[in-house]
Scaffold this motif. Sequence first.
Motif, mmCIF file in Angstrom:
data_model
loop_
_atom_site.group_PDB
_atom_site.id
_atom_site.type_symbol
_atom_site.label_atom_id
_atom_site.label_comp_id
_atom_site.label_asym_id
_atom_site.label_seq_id
_atom_site.Cartn_x
_atom_site.Cartn_y
_atom_site.Cartn_z
ATOM 1 N N UNK A 33 0.833 -1.195 0.000
ATOM 2 C CA UNK A 33 0.000 0.000 0.000
ATOM 3 C C UNK A 33 0.876 1.256 0.000
ATOM 4 N N UNK A 35 0.275 5.314 1.098
ATOM 5 C CA UNK A 35 -0.582 6.308 1.716
ATOM 6 C C UNK A 35 0.095 7.663 1.644
ATOM 7 N N UNK A 37 0.318 11.396 3.616
ATOM 8 C CA UNK A 37 0.037 12.029 4.910
ATOM 9 C C UNK A 37 0.555 13.460 4.909
ATOM 10 N N UNK A 40 0.480 16.912 10.177
ATOM 11 C CA UNK A 40 -0.566 17.118 11.163
ATOM 12 C C UNK A 40 -1.896 16.468 10.840
ATOM 13 N N UNK A 41 -1.912 15.668 9.771
ATOM 14 C CA UNK A 41 -3.168 15.035 9.368
ATOM 15 C C UNK A 41 -3.045 13.510 9.373
ATOM 16 N N UNK A 42 -4.154 12.853 9.090
ATOM 17 C CA UNK A 42 -4.175 11.396 9.048
ATOM 18 C C UNK A 42 -3.672 10.888 7.705
ATOM 19 N N UNK A 43 -3.120 9.681 7.670
ATOM 20 C CA UNK A 43 -2.775 9.065 6.382
ATOM 21 C C UNK A 43 -4.039 8.806 5.566
ATOM 22 N N UNK A 45 -5.370 6.803 1.881
ATOM 23 C CA UNK A 45 -5.020 5.749 0.939
ATOM 24 C C UNK A 45 -4.770 6.305 -0.462
ATOM 25 N N UNK A 87 3.831 7.126 2.662
ATOM 26 C CA UNK A 87 4.084 5.953 3.500
ATOM 27 C C UNK A 87 3.882 4.680 2.690
ATOM 28 N N UNK A 97 -0.288 -5.038 8.760
ATOM 29 C CA UNK A 97 0.423 -4.033 7.965
ATOM 30 C C UNK A 97 1.716 -3.651 8.664
ATOM 31 N N UNK A 99 4.699 -0.936 8.394
ATOM 32 C CA UNK A 99 4.817 0.399 7.806
ATOM 33 C C UNK A 99 6.264 0.860 7.712
ATOM 34 N N UNK A 100 6.603 1.506 6.608
ATOM 35 C CA UNK A 100 7.855 2.224 6.521
ATOM 36 C C UNK A 100 7.744 3.546 7.273
ATOM 37 N N UNK A 101 8.878 4.196 7.493
ATOM 38 C CA UNK A 101 8.903 5.447 8.254
ATOM 39 C C UNK A 101 8.383 6.626 7.446
ATOM 40 N N UNK B 40 10.289 9.668 12.836
ATOM 41 C CA UNK B 40 11.354 8.800 12.337
ATOM 42 C C UNK B 40 11.017 7.323 12.318
ATOM 43 N N UNK B 41 9.848 6.983 12.809
ATOM 44 C CA UNK B 41 9.423 5.579 12.827
ATOM 45 C C UNK B 41 8.149 5.414 12.021
ATOM 46 N N UNK B 42 7.938 4.210 11.505
ATOM 47 C CA UNK B 42 6.675 3.920 10.852
ATOM 48 C C UNK B 42 5.561 3.790 11.857
ATOM 49 N N UNK B 43 4.336 3.810 11.379
ATOM 50 C CA UNK B 43 3.192 3.529 12.243
ATOM 51 C C UNK B 43 3.384 2.157 12.893
ATOM 52 N N UNK B 90 -3.338 7.095 16.212
ATOM 53 C CA UNK B 90 -4.328 7.024 15.147
ATOM 54 C C UNK B 90 -5.172 5.762 15.305
ATOM 55 N N UNK B 104 -8.286 6.099 8.259
ATOM 56 C CA UNK B 104 -7.745 6.610 9.514
ATOM 57 C C UNK B 104 -8.570 7.751 10.077
ATOM 58 N N UNK B 105 -8.615 7.818 11.393
ATOM 59 C CA UNK B 105 -9.168 8.969 12.083
ATOM 60 C C UNK B 105 -8.146 10.097 12.111
#
Lengths: 109, 113
Positions: A33, A35, A37, A40-43, A45, A87, A97, A99-101, B40-43, B90, B104-105
Amino acid sequence: GQNIDQPTEMTATEGAIVQINCTYQTSGFNGLFWYQQHAGEAPTFLSYNVLDGLEEKGRFSSFLSRSKGYSYLLLKELQMKDSASYLCAVRDGDYQLIWGAGTKLIIKP
Amino acid sequence: TAGITQAPTSQILAAGRSMTLRCTQDMRHNAMYWYRQDLGLGLRLIHYSNTAGTTGKGEVPDGYSVSRANTDDFPLTLASAVPSQTSVYFCASSENIDTDTQYFGPGTRLTVL
């Protein structure tokens, strides 16, 4: 261990094309996937690849090579609003999932 | 459509205090998730729920608990907050646990002092 690698930051010019790479090593694979971002907001898709090849969606395209553990996100005709973090995430064999940084993309006029 | 809402938007909490982060979705999704995002980190997945009445541990569950009494709500509780729990949290949902897209919220920014 499981690992997702993507560049920390990239800079590109408005109107140009940029490619954001993602390499992964996971225990099993059930899709990749991308995403977006904004700060200050949500990711939100962008795209999903489960088979090898290119998926195109407007100005954004995503490519997957499962044998190489590699994907890229291609953004064309860059706009200032594309400044965001991108992301990469892989669904592993347990359907979780990883996730990458994220890659922070800076667009300059 | 509201999608996913989270409350509060932000919070400063004294170490040792307890707090519940609220998450509600109106999409009738079966699966819900809690992530934390640190610079610096993923979710990183804290806990998840495949369906109402079931929960599971993610990558970083220690210090957190969740419940899923119904389809719409998935609260996250910190029983005794520590400074390392300072993060952006999140909540997300998807139609099913193995379905394409997680939504996501807006996130909760938590600072533990």
